[in-house]
Design a protein around this motif. Structure first.
Motif, PDB file in Angstrom:
ATOM      1  N   ASP A 114       0.825  -1.209   0.000  1.00 11.32           N
ATOM      2  CA  ASP A 114       0.000   0.000   0.000  1.00 11.32           C
ATOM      3  C   ASP A 114       0.861   1.263   0.000  1.00 11.32           C
ATOM      4  N   VAL A 115       2.125   1.118   0.382  1.00  8.50           N
ATOM      5  CA  VAL A 115       3.104   2.208   0.269  1.00  8.50           C
ATOM      6  C   VAL A 115       4.303   1.678  -0.522  1.00  8.50           C
ATOM      7  N   TYR A 145       3.163   6.586   5.817  1.00  7.00           N
ATOM      8  CA  TYR A 145       1.923   6.014   6.376  1.00  7.00           C
ATOM      9  C   TYR A 145       1.123   7.060   7.139  1.00  7.00           C
ATOM     10  N   LYS A 146       1.829   7.878   7.923  1.00  9.71           N
ATOM     11  CA  LYS A 146       1.140   8.872   8.759  1.00  9.71           C
ATOM     12  C   LYS A 146       0.745  10.122   7.972  1.00  9.71           C
ATOM     13  N   LYS A 178      12.157   5.641   8.741  1.00  9.93           N
ATOM     14  CA  LYS A 178      11.419   6.845   9.162  1.00  9.93           C
ATOM     15  C   LYS A 178      10.631   7.433   7.999  1.00  9.93           C
ATOM     16  N   MET A 179      11.226   7.391   6.791  1.00  9.47           N
ATOM     17  CA  MET A 179      10.504   7.902   5.611  1.00  9.47           C
ATOM     18  C   MET A 179       9.251   7.069   5.357  1.00  9.47           C
ATOM     19  N   ILE A 180       9.390   5.756   5.457  1.00  4.71           N
ATOM     20  CA  ILE A 180       8.225   4.883   5.256  1.00  4.71           C
ATOM     21  C   ILE A 180       7.160   5.195   6.307  1.00  4.71           C
ATOM     22  N   ILE A 217       3.124   6.809  -2.782  1.00  7.31           N
ATOM     23  CA  ILE A 217       4.455   6.530  -3.348  1.00  7.31           C
ATOM     24  C   ILE A 217       5.438   7.543  -2.777  1.00  7.31           C
ATOM     25  N   GLY A 218       6.597   7.057  -2.352  1.00 12.13           N
ATOM     26  CA  GLY A 218       7.679   7.933  -1.896  1.00 12.13           C
ATOM     27  C   GLY A 218       8.884   7.753  -2.804  1.00 12.13           C
TER      28      GLY A 218
END
Length: 384
Positions: free
Chosen positions: A258-259, A368-369, A362-364, A311-312
């Motif tokens: 989902d991410v 999510y947040k 931390k990026m992931i 997406i990051g």
């Protein structure tokens, strides 16, 4: 044959078993070991090629252009300011439809002087008509040099094989260097239909007026599209013969994600570990590694984006006045789609700054947040 070699020497062995016939280069840190090794191979007779010592990177690529136009398989290597100095010749090589292969060791641009890894040097050349591959490991470097010649010689466009400074260039890993006989079957000798030949004189590179220049550029665009399919096709064939499959992208735990993180180069290995760690915490994160940047894998990105909510994009580069370059490309690819996931950009690791697994975790977590994130650009790890 298994060898324990650096990324730089993986490039050298890749050029050797591809049977490069002309090598021209000018030394620049951290690329120098590539051409030092190749010069030793030529001097010892291990590699039957002509080695041209030149006075600049501009001259190195000019020499390769001449050799390739004469029908020789040509190779060079550079980095950072050297690649920038080649810029004019990069256009000439692609415009003349010459399948030169070049290794670029990603290094930050000066000033201030910095010899560590940063993708801005190669990405600044994205519009020169060169196919661009970004490698994750020393094994992939050897394999990609061989495939790059096969693809380039089919579509008559040059190719750049990119590896990260010091992270890959100067660190050693076990590498399976393919047997010469197998490589010869996979990559036949280069014998172009049109070449400089005193027995059959032709004119090359003449003046073209507006009536036809436009069509020359259209044909380059068509060949780049042909390369898009060929990269997957050649990667699969390479997999059948050598046991390692390659494509435009590599998907990692992305089917149910989902991410999704989008990464490139050696940073991908750290990001995969971060994905594994957050998966143990119950989060369905995944990863897509962009291996081929030109041609850009639009369709592959669109298919993955249909499933993901967020997406990051991690960029070890910056386009000043805008944002990370991969981030811009990803958003552009998704703009015409009905379903658009949220896309966030992270600028990381410029000039060789270490990007740790916990940083990516931390990026992931922030994806999510969705708290404290800017949608356009997020600089990670800046000192106050």
């Amino acid at each position: 044959m298994k060898k324990f070699i650096t990324g730089n020497h993986a490039v050298s062995f890749g050029a050797k078993i591809s049977r490069a016939e002309v090598i021209a280069a000018y030394p620049i840190t951290p690329q120098t070991e590539i051409v030092e090794k190749l010069s030793e191979m030529v001097a010892s007779g291990e590699l039957k090629a002509k080695f041209a010592k030149v006075e600049s990177e501009h001259s190195a690529l000019a020499a390769c252009i001449g050799a390739s136009a004469a029908g020789c398989r040509s190779f060079t290597a550079t980095s950072s300011q050297g690649l920038a100095l080649m810029h004019e010749m990069l256009h000439w090589a692609s415009g003349a439809r010459l399948p030169i292969v070049m290794a670029n060791v990603n290094r930050a641009m000066a000033p201030p002087w910095n010899v560590w890894s940063d993708q801005t040097d190669s990405l600044a050349q994205r519009d020169t008509g060169w196919i661009q591959f970004y490698c994750e490991s020393n094994q992939e470097i050897v394999d990609t040099i061989i495939q790059a010649y096969r693809i380039s010689e089919k579509v008559n466009l040059p190719a750049m094989v990119v590896l990260d400074a010091f992270i890959l260039s100067h660190t050693s890993e076990p590498v399976d260097v393919p047997e010469q006989k197998k490589v010869d079957r996979f990559l036949p000798s280069y014998d172009p239909k049109y070449k400089l030949d005193i027995d059959q004189p032709h004119a090359f590179g003449g003046l073209v007026n507006p009536e036809w220049y436009y069509e020359f550029r259209y044909k380059i665009a068509c060949s780049m599209e042909e390369a898009r399919g060929l990269i997957n096709e050649v990667g699969k064939e390479f997999g059948k013969q050598f046991g390692r499959n390659y494509g435009l992208v590599e998907k990692y735990r992305s089917n149910d994600a989902d991410v999704i993180l989008v990464v490139s180069g050696s940073l991908s290995s750290t990001a995969k570990e971060a994905v594994d760690r957050v998966r143990k915490k119950g989060r369905k994160a995944g990863l897509v590694r962009i291996r081929a940047f030109r041609p850009f894998p639009k369709e592959e990105i669109r298919k993955l984006a249909k499933k993901a909510g967020v997406i990051g994009v991690l960029d070890r580069n910056i386009s000043f006045g805008n944002e990370g370059i991969f981030f811009s490309e990803i958003k552009s690819a998704l703009y015409s789609q009905k379903r658009k996931p949220l896309v966030y950009g992270f600028v990381v690791g410029l000039g060789g700054r270490d990007v740790r697994c916990k940083d990516i975790e931390k990026m992931i977590d922030s994806l999510y947040k969705k708290q404290g994130l800017k949608k356009d650009i997020n600089w990670i790890g800046l000192k106050k």
